[in-house]
Design an enzyme around this catalytic site. Structure first.
Site, PDB file in Angstrom:
ATOM      1  CB  THR A   1      -0.843   0.053   1.290  1.00  0.00           C
ATOM      2  OG1 THR A   1      -1.653  -1.093   1.335  1.00  0.00           O
ATOM      3  CG2 THR A   1      -1.698   1.301   1.325  1.00  0.00           C
TER       4      THR A   1
ATOM      5  N   GLY B   1      -9.722  -3.287   2.979  1.00  0.00           N
ATOM      6  CA  GLY B   1      -8.699  -2.923   3.984  1.00  0.00           C
ATOM      7  C   GLY B   1      -8.939  -1.521   4.493  1.00  0.00           C
TER       8      GLY B   1
END
Lengths: 136, 245
Positions: A1, A31
């Protein structure tokens, strides 16, 4: 990420995130990257925060919202980042995650738990990108 | 004598201070005040920071902080940074890749975000379309896909890659371990899964008891394979540099 923060020449602040999430997740699982205040948060009056790690745990604590509000109360970026991480680690000692914090003066810091974290930085006093390593 | 004591005190402070630093979960402060513009990003994603820097530091008509963030995160989506950003990574249990992204304007406090978005490669661009063209904050799943396409983004596209499919195939051959399930059977294999309604904290023995009571003899034969109930390290999530949010 990736979680990114930019402060432009006028002092305007923006943050953004993008991820393909956890591997082998249950279909439909989201997420913390798109959850406001978890993986990223910004306020021109204070600064910005970015986070990464185990999104299933981190989104329950909104670490970046916490960092911004701590800095709004006068906390330095380093202490605000550590405070946000410690709040999670106290409840989940095995959690893996990290945050970076930068205030509207450009002072920045990082904190992490369960892994070694790195964040990248470029400002107008640098010739290229610098990478800063934060050990747990 | 006094200078010796002072030296000793100084050494102790240095030593203790170092421990505090290390014990404080890696808090690390850097200066850097007042040198705008500035770009910060998780991980050593240098190309992403450079892409954002180009936008926000351009002489003359420099881009805004929002434009720079979109440019930087998009660069990572294209480069598939660490395999944790953009298409072609992190397959779910069905082998499919979906994207999550967010953009926030710290001046207006506006936010646009997409979650579990399918078939669209441009995650943060879709998020910005949500911020620019709706009063909403977050769109999810296939409805986010339809919205993004209606606003002009390319799609639908397959977000898998040979690497993500290979990763998923190996995982299935390994009995779908590790996974994110709990209190289900079969715990040590691939699904489909069935819930075990056991109050949290119960032992495995009571799980067997529950199964016998609810599933009858049919489960008897299954207990020979102990992994029927034993997931691999149920509490050891495989969160690491190449698998995280």
């Amino acid at each position: 990420t990736i979680s990114m923060a930019v402060i432009d020449k006028m002092g305007h602040v923006s943050v953004g995130t993008s991820t393909n999430g956890a591997t082998f997740k249950v279909p439909g699982r989201v997420g913390d990257a798109p959850i406001p205040g978890s993986s990223a948060y910004a306020d021109d009056e204070v600064g910005a925060c970015g986070a990464t790690g185990d999104g299933d745990i981190m989104m329950r604590f909104l670490p970046c919202y916490q960092v911004i509000e701590s800095m709004r109360q006068g906390m330095e970026p380093r202490n605000a980042a550590m405070d946000a991480i410690l709040r999670i680690a106290r409840k989940y000692p095995d959690f893996v995650g990290a945050v970076f914090a930068i205030n509207k003066k450009g002072v920045h810091a990082g904190a992490c738990h369960g892994w070694t974290f790195q964040y990248s930085l470029r400002n107008s006093s640098m010739q290229d990108v610098e990478v800063i390593t934060v050990a747990p | 004598r006094r200078s010796y004591a002072r030296l000793l005190l100084g050494l102790l402070l240095l030593r203790f201070g170092g421990c505090l630093e290390a014990a404080d979960h890696g808090g690390r402060a850097e200066e850097g005040g007042g040198v705008f513009p500035v770009v910060v990003s998780t991980w050593p994603f240098r190309e992403a920071v450079r892409a954002a820097w180009e936008v926000v530091s351009a002489s003359g008509a420099a881009g805004s902080a929002v434009d720079a963030v979109v440019a930087g995160c998009s660069a990572c989506e294209v480069l598939r940074c660490d395999g944790t950003v953009g298409p072609g990574g992190s397959p779910d249990e069905n082998g499919e890749t979906t994207l999550d992204a967010l953009i926030m304007d710290g001046t207006t406090m506006e936010i646009g975000a997409v979650a579990a978005m399918r078939y669209i490669k441009d995650g943060i661009k879709a998020a910005k379309l949500v911020m620019d063209h709706t009063e909403h904050t977050l769109l999810v799943g296939e409805k986010a896909t339809s919205f993004a396409i209606s606003m002009g983004l390319a799609g639908p596209a397959d977000l898998s890659s040979p690497e993500s499919i290979e990763k998923w195939t190996i995982w299935r051959q390994n009995h779908c371990q590790p996974n994110f399930w709990k209190n289900v059977v079969p715990a040590g294999n691939c699904g489909p899964y069935h819930p075990i309604d056991v109050p949290s904290g119960e032992s495995k023995a009571s799980v067997k008891h529950v199964l016998k009571r609810t599933q009858g003899e049919i489960c008897q034969g299954l207990f020979e394979h102990d992994n029927f109930l034993e997931p691999v390290n149920p509490h050891l999530k495989s969160i690491n540099r190449h698998n995280h949010d």
